[in-house]
Every structure is written in C-alpha cells, then in structure tokens.
Design an enzyme around this catalytic site. Structure first.
Site, mmCIF file in Angstrom:
data_model
loop_
_atom_site.group_PDB
_atom_site.id
_atom_site.type_symbol
_atom_site.label_atom_id
_atom_site.label_comp_id
_atom_site.label_asym_id
_atom_site.label_seq_id
_atom_site.Cartn_x
_atom_site.Cartn_y
_atom_site.Cartn_z
ATOM 1 N N SER A 191 -10.572 -37.460 1.828
ATOM 2 C CA SER A 191 -12.005 -37.506 1.501
ATOM 3 C C SER A 191 -12.228 -38.284 0.206
ATOM 4 C CB SER A 191 -12.518 -36.066 1.341
ATOM 5 O OG SER A 191 -13.862 -36.045 0.937
ATOM 6 N N LEU A 217 -12.655 -40.092 -3.158
ATOM 7 C CA LEU A 217 -11.892 -41.073 -3.944
ATOM 8 C C LEU A 217 -10.506 -41.311 -3.361
ATOM 9 C CD1 LEU A 217 -12.828 -39.887 -7.579
ATOM 10 C CD2 LEU A 217 -14.035 -41.491 -6.082
ATOM 11 N N ASP A 231 -3.404 -33.366 2.293
ATOM 12 C CA ASP A 231 -4.694 -32.672 2.116
ATOM 13 C C ASP A 231 -4.632 -31.300 2.778
ATOM 14 O OD1 ASP A 231 -7.641 -34.152 1.314
ATOM 15 O OD2 ASP A 231 -7.736 -32.154 2.214
ATOM 16 N N VAL A 258 -1.677 -28.339 -2.882
ATOM 17 C CA VAL A 258 -1.047 -28.874 -4.099
ATOM 18 C C VAL A 258 -0.564 -27.786 -5.056
ATOM 19 C CG1 VAL A 258 -2.219 -31.112 -4.059
ATOM 20 C CG2 VAL A 258 -3.278 -29.185 -5.280
ATOM 21 N N SER A 295 -11.748 -36.478 -15.330
ATOM 22 C CA SER A 295 -13.203 -36.576 -15.183
ATOM 23 C C SER A 295 -13.758 -36.834 -16.570
ATOM 24 C CB SER A 295 -13.773 -35.259 -14.650
ATOM 25 O OG SER A 295 -15.167 -35.201 -14.869
ATOM 26 N N TYR A 302 -13.925 -26.325 -15.264
ATOM 27 C CA TYR A 302 -13.661 -27.693 -14.783
ATOM 28 C C TYR A 302 -13.185 -28.577 -15.946
ATOM 29 C CZ TYR A 302 -14.472 -32.049 -12.190
ATOM 30 O OH TYR A 302 -14.322 -33.262 -11.560
ATOM 31 N N LYS A 326 -9.591 -30.505 -16.416
ATOM 32 C CA LYS A 326 -9.501 -31.965 -16.541
ATOM 33 C C LYS A 326 -9.013 -32.381 -17.935
ATOM 34 C CE LYS A 326 -10.887 -32.855 -12.361
ATOM 35 N NZ LYS A 326 -9.972 -33.448 -11.375
ATOM 36 N N PHE A 385 -19.426 -40.188 -9.058
ATOM 37 C CA PHE A 385 -19.132 -41.031 -7.895
ATOM 38 C C PHE A 385 -19.752 -40.462 -6.631
ATOM 39 C CE2 PHE A 385 -16.091 -44.481 -8.776
ATOM 40 C CZ PHE A 385 -16.028 -44.334 -10.157
ATOM 41 N N THR A 414 -19.316 -39.273 -3.523
ATOM 42 C CA THR A 414 -18.328 -38.696 -2.598
ATOM 43 C C THR A 414 -18.897 -37.398 -2.027
ATOM 44 O OG1 THR A 414 -17.281 -37.253 -4.217
ATOM 45 C CG2 THR A 414 -16.469 -39.533 -4.122
HETATM 46 N N1 LIG Z 1 -16.934 -37.413 -7.213
HETATM 47 C C1 LIG Z 1 -17.104 -37.423 -8.520
HETATM 48 O O1 LIG Z 1 -18.176 -37.723 -9.020
HETATM 49 C C2 LIG Z 1 -15.944 -37.112 -9.432
HETATM 50 C C3 LIG Z 1 -16.128 -37.295 -10.804
HETATM 51 C C4 LIG Z 1 -15.079 -37.007 -11.652
HETATM 52 C C5 LIG Z 1 -13.877 -36.551 -11.160
HETATM 53 N N2 LIG Z 1 -13.728 -36.361 -9.823
HETATM 54 C C6 LIG Z 1 -12.434 -35.852 -9.374
HETATM 55 O O2 LIG Z 1 -11.899 -36.735 -8.403
HETATM 56 C C7 LIG Z 1 -11.084 -36.012 -7.482
HETATM 57 C C8 LIG Z 1 -11.536 -36.340 -6.072
HETATM 58 O O3 LIG Z 1 -12.879 -35.944 -5.938
HETATM 59 P P1 LIG Z 1 -13.784 -36.354 -4.691
HETATM 60 O O4 LIG Z 1 -15.158 -36.514 -5.219
HETATM 61 O O5 LIG Z 1 -13.128 -37.430 -3.921
HETATM 62 O O6 LIG Z 1 -13.736 -34.939 -3.891
HETATM 63 P P2 LIG Z 1 -13.719 -34.632 -2.311
HETATM 64 O O7 LIG Z 1 -14.164 -33.205 -2.210
HETATM 65 O O8 LIG Z 1 -14.449 -35.675 -1.554
HETATM 66 O O9 LIG Z 1 -12.167 -34.718 -1.951
HETATM 67 C C9 LIG Z 1 -11.229 -33.816 -2.482
HETATM 68 C C10 LIG Z 1 -10.158 -33.569 -1.429
HETATM 69 O O10 LIG Z 1 -9.176 -32.695 -2.016
HETATM 70 C C11 LIG Z 1 -8.755 -31.781 -1.020
HETATM 71 N N3 LIG Z 1 -8.229 -30.579 -1.680
HETATM 72 C C12 LIG Z 1 -8.895 -29.658 -2.406
HETATM 73 N N4 LIG Z 1 -8.064 -28.683 -2.823
HETATM 74 C C13 LIG Z 1 -6.832 -28.996 -2.357
HETATM 75 C C14 LIG Z 1 -5.558 -28.379 -2.453
HETATM 76 N N5 LIG Z 1 -5.398 -27.217 -3.116
HETATM 77 N N6 LIG Z 1 -4.500 -28.978 -1.868
HETATM 78 C C15 LIG Z 1 -4.653 -30.147 -1.182
HETATM 79 N N7 LIG Z 1 -5.852 -30.764 -1.039
HETATM 80 C C16 LIG Z 1 -6.924 -30.197 -1.620
HETATM 81 C C17 LIG Z 1 -10.016 -31.481 -0.208
HETATM 82 O O11 LIG Z 1 -9.698 -30.969 1.081
HETATM 83 C C18 LIG Z 1 -10.677 -32.857 -0.153
HETATM 84 O O12 LIG Z 1 -10.287 -33.577 1.004
HETATM 85 C C19 LIG Z 1 -11.233 -34.521 -7.868
HETATM 86 O O13 LIG Z 1 -10.130 -34.160 -8.664
HETATM 87 C C20 LIG Z 1 -12.505 -34.496 -8.687
HETATM 88 O O14 LIG Z 1 -12.502 -33.441 -9.620
HETATM 89 C C21 LIG Z 1 -14.729 -36.631 -8.942
#
Ligand SMILES: NC(=O)c1ccc[n+]([C@@H]2O[C@H](COP(=O)([O-])OP(=O)(O)OC[C@H]3O[C@@H](n4cnc5c(N)ncnc54)[C@H](O)[C@@H]3O)[C@@H](O)[C@H]2O)c1
Length: 255
Positions: free
Chosen positions: A15, A17, A36, A60, A148, A161, A165, A194, A196
């Site tokens: 999913s 990023l 995942d 993870v 983040s 959070y 981070k 982002f 997502t």
């Molecule tokens: N989207 C944003 O704006 C943003 C901003 C800053 C940081 N981030 C960070 O970027 C990363 C990705 O975020 P995203 O927006 O793509 O999120 P997302 O929810 O689209 O994807 C995260 C994925 O991680 C998987 N996941 C969650 N817990 C898990 C575990 N214990 N073991 C294995 N897989 C697991 C989920 O099933 C999901 O597919 C995260 O660490 C998030 O904190 C996102």
C-alpha cells in the site's frame, strides 16, 4: 548501488509509499519482495508487477515471522541487497484526554510497529546483506527507513507517533556506524503529508490545514515522489547516516 538485478525487501509494500516504491524499483530493474500483513493487497500488488515481484505475509514486530520472510526472499530471488521499511501505522491520542491518560498499550503498540518493527527487519536483513559480494566500492547493502516530519514537529495527539518516528531518526546514525564495516548504508526519509490510504482515512478537517501548512507545492506529496527519493538513495553511494525531509517545506503547527 546499481538497481539492475538487485533484490529489495519492502515492508508495507502492499500500500501507499511502499507500493509506489515497489513499482519504481521494479521499473529500474530490481526484484522486489513485498512484505505486508495484508495478504489480499500484497498478493494483488505482486501479481500486477509480474515475475520480478513476490509477496510474503509477515508481521514486522515478530522475530520469527521476519526471519521466515527473509528466508523466502533468499529462496525466491537468491539474494537481498536493499530493505525499504514502510510498514507503519498512524496514531492520535492526547497525553491526557477527555477519558483520562493516554492508554499505555496504545502507546506501546505504535512504538512496537513503527520503531521496534523497523529495527527488527533491518537487523535481520543486515546479517544476510553481509554475505553479499561487495561492489567495486565495497558496497553490500542499502537500508532505507521511513520516519515522518512528526519526528520533529509532532502535533497535538501525536506523542506516540512522534516518539516512534523520533526513534527511527535517532537510530539512523548509530546504525550507519555499526554497519559501515559491513559495507551497508542506511538513510531515513521523513515524509511530509502524502496521498496514501493512511492519509485518506483522515477527514478534510485534518487534511486541509496540513495542505495549507505545506509551503510549495501546495498539495499532498505523491507516493511516486517518495519512491523516486528511495531510488536516488540506493544509487548515490555517498549518502549515508542521514535523515532527509521530503515535505514541501511543511513545518506542522500544534494542530
Ligand atoms: N502518508 C503519509 O502522509 C505519511 C507521512 C509521514 C510518514 N508516513 C509513514 O510512511 C509509512 C507508510 O505509510 P503509508 O501512508 O504508505 O501507509 P499505508 O497504510 O498506505 O501502508 C502501510 C502498510 O503497512 C502495512 N503494515 C502495517 N503494520 C504492519 C506490520 N506490523 N507488519 C507488516 N506490515 C504492516 C499495512 O498493511 C499497509 O499495507 C508509515 O511508516 C507511515 O508512518 C506516511
């Protein structure tokens, strides 16, 4: 490190990023194992990418689960050169809210997935990277973590959070120092806001002020922009031990 024929393990690769990163790395000639918890999304993603992608369901935070996922990666693609840690969850809870103190279990869960999970994957992967034949400049592996901007300017309700981070940012340099003798680099990306599924869950009342705080361009970041920085980090051998904000110059306000 050249991407052609290298093997990348991408956590959270089903999913957002992580998914965009899988697409970019495959387009650049790499092979990708998507790790995942979400089997349906992981399977669909891997199938859409074809023979240079595969998936494994793993958590993870669990040592055995991640070790098995690494072994499956080695069996499938015969190597492991790159890890991109994208698995993570958001959180929102004040230190003291209407219902009392921040639930301790919730705080621990967020830190466990975002920080401990990131470390768990990279420490086990680094052992395998150490077995790689070094490139001509001695490089055996590249690790990229996802923090983040909340590591630096966390908002109201982001104690857990931001702690998780902030830990990812804080461990980047010592891990670079630990792994230098093995020819493994590590860098952290600190994304702003982002577009997502994780952000999609947030209502407009949360999203719109965040877009307003972003200086330029005034929009959410694209997952492809994150993926393109991952590609650059892999290819730029002198980039090590650093946290890079990718955020349209946002500095988040308290709320
Ligand atoms: N989207 C944003 O704006 C943003 C901003 C800053 C940081 N981030 C960070 O970027 C990363 C990705 O975020 P995203 O927006 O793509 O999120 P997302 O929810 O689209 O994807 C995260 C994925 O991680 C998987 N996941 C969650 N817990 C898990 C575990 N214990 N073991 C294995 N897989 C697991 C989920 O099933 C999901 O597919 C995260 O660490 C998030 O904190 C996102």
């Amino acid at each position: 490190m050249e991407l052609t024929n290298k093997v990348a393990l991408i956590t959270g690769g089903a999913s957002g990023l992580g998914l965009a990163t899988a697409e970019t790395l495959i387009e650049s000639g790499a092979k990708v194992m998507i790790l995942d918890l979400n089997e349906d999304n992981a399977k669909a993603a891997a199938e859409s990418f074809g023979e240079n992608a595969c998936y494994v369901v793993a958590n993870v935070t669990e040592e055995e689960s991640v070790q098995k996922a690494i072994e499956e990666t080695l069996n499938k693609f015969d190597g492991l050169h790159i890890v991109v840690n994208c698995a993570g969850i958001g959180s929102a809870s004040k230190t003291v809210g209407k219902n009392g103190a921040h639930p301790l279990d919730y705080f621990k869960t967020v830190v466990d997935i975002n920080l401990n999970g990131t470390f768990n994957v990279l420490r086990l992967a680094a052992v395998e990277m150490g077995n790689n034949e070094p490139s001509k400049d001695g490089e055996c592996g590249v690790i990229i973590n996802t923090a983040s901007v909340a590591a630096f300017d966390g908002q109201v309700g982001q104690a857990a959070y931001s702690a998780s981070k902030g830990g990812v940012v804080g461990m980047t340099l010592p891990i670079a120092r630990d792994l230098a003798r093995m020819g493994i680099r590590i860098n952290t990306i600190a994304p702003g806001i982002f577009d997502t599924p994780l952000m999609g869950m947030a209502p407009d009342s949360i999203r719109n002020p965040l877009i307003e705080m972003t200086q330029f361009p005034k929009r959410l970041g694209l997952p492809s922009e994150y993926a393109s920085l991952v590609k650059h980090i892999v290819e730029n051998a002198f980039l090590n031990g650093e946290t890079i904000r990718l955020d349209g110059a946002i500095r988040m306000q308290p709320k």
